[in-house]
Design an enzyme around this catalytic site. Sequence first.
Site, PDB file in Angstrom:
ATOM      1  N   ASP A  14       0.914  -1.212   0.036  1.00 53.72           N
ATOM      2  CA  ASP A  14       0.012  -0.184  -0.018  1.00 53.72           C
ATOM      3  C   ASP A  14       0.869   1.414   0.097  1.00 53.72           C
ATOM      4  O   ASP A  14       0.359   2.288   0.419  1.00 53.72           O
ATOM      5  CB  ASP A  14      -1.123   0.095   1.122  1.00 53.72           C
ATOM      6  CG  ASP A  14      -1.953  -1.298   1.461  1.00 53.72           C
ATOM      7  OD1 ASP A  14      -2.363  -1.377   0.391  1.00 53.72           O
ATOM      8  OD2 ASP A  14      -1.652  -2.039   2.324  1.00 53.72           O
ATOM      9  N   HIS A  42      -4.055  -1.719  -6.657  1.00 53.45           N
ATOM     10  CA  HIS A  42      -3.212  -0.619  -7.207  1.00 53.45           C
ATOM     11  C   HIS A  42      -4.183   0.499  -7.743  1.00 53.45           C
ATOM     12  O   HIS A  42      -4.923   0.211  -8.643  1.00 53.45           O
ATOM     13  CB  HIS A  42      -2.208  -1.029  -8.234  1.00 53.45           C
ATOM     14  CG  HIS A  42      -0.998  -1.944  -7.759  1.00 53.45           C
ATOM     15  ND1 HIS A  42      -0.143  -2.640  -8.529  1.00 53.45           N
ATOM     16  CD2 HIS A  42      -0.968  -2.431  -6.439  1.00 53.45           C
ATOM     17  CE1 HIS A  42       0.540  -3.257  -7.552  1.00 53.45           C
ATOM     18  NE2 HIS A  42       0.096  -3.495  -6.418  1.00 53.45           N
TER      19      HIS A  42
END
EC number: 6.3.4.4
Length: 432
Positions: A14, A42
């Site tokens: 992340d 993503h």
Amino acid sequence: MARSIVVLGAQWGDEGKGKIVDWLTSRAQYVVRYQGGHNAGHTIVVDQQKITLHLIPSGILHNHVTAVIANGVVLSPFSLIKEMKMLLKLGVSTCKRIFISASCPLLLPYHVAMDLARENHHISKAIGTTGCGIGPSYEDKVARRALRVSDLYNLKYFKNKLKDVVDYYNFQLVYYYKTKPINYQIVLEEVMSISDILIDMVVDVPELLDDAAKRGDSVIFEGAQGSLLDIDHGTYPYVTSSHTIAGSVSVGAGVGLNYIDYVLGIVKAYSTRVGFGPFPTELSNDTGNWLCMNGNEFGSTTGRRRRTGWFDAVSVRYSVKINSFFSCCLTKIDVLDGLKELKICIAYRKKNGKVIHNFPCSLEELENCVPIYEILPGWMISTVGITEFHQLPKESQLYVKRIEELIGVPIHIVSTGSDRSAIIILRNPFDS
């Protein structure tokens, strides 16, 4: 000039890899996923529109780019088709622009069922997986019972092998986990309904990438998750089931080590983690909550709230070692806007009082480490959208430079917001 660039996370995932891959692929011809599966999330923001990709490489948003899913990825065919349909609705053409390796293991419903059954059965020992079936799918690969894309070429063989594997899983699901069995016929029919689409996307990935290199084309390898979740080098057993470090590109995409010109580490300006596992700089207070809300730290795959904490230079320095980063990109620095002071973990103090500067390989040792902080001044001025380093507040510049000193590699890119245009380029990897 760099032609082949690996982009991967230096923390627990992340970190903002999607945005950077999207930016880099404006100058590339190919983008390749080489590990993980649809557990990745993503996110790219284009003209205030948020697009989240789980399986298809982020560079697909550029019309000139060819996206490749290589053999190291466990491929959920249903997630792939779903994502392709989503892109088409957004006006992004996928026709003859997405290719897959025939060696990709297929991630099917019984993998998801097993993943969820395990997490629910051993709640006290749960890893905190995404529940996508990634772990069981990689288990099948190692145990040599995985169904692969190439098996779709022989329908009789595929049917027989699928029946054996479904029986194998159902025995465990029913008799050990006391849950519902998987319907073989339904799985077979679902796969058969899209098999022609998958077969039409198959390409010899090593050959494709070799030809690209001979032509002088640029290739971006897009990592998923983060280095501290690597199955060998991460905080085991609280890790993912694939290799997330730079070395996995060769195995996961079928290219030699000399193919890679540049390794770019993506580092968030603070720390986050999803699921269970040690997290030395975790903040369970108002500041931690502020980072979570201001940084929108909720999983793009599961929606789970991410744990948040101060920047940990010890763990990132470890990632630098195991990946040999050429440079790093610091993301989400704008999230720190408004904090009067910032802390950076520069070392750990063990239970016996000993101070260490290296990341422990023992889970128990790491769990008992207390962070030692260096305090830096914060800034009250917004950094959102800034594109020149000298325009950043002096305190922000100091923060970037101090992190650079502590991790031992230069920071050549700074992200100042979620939009693809909110970026500071100190040195372009393509020009290195």
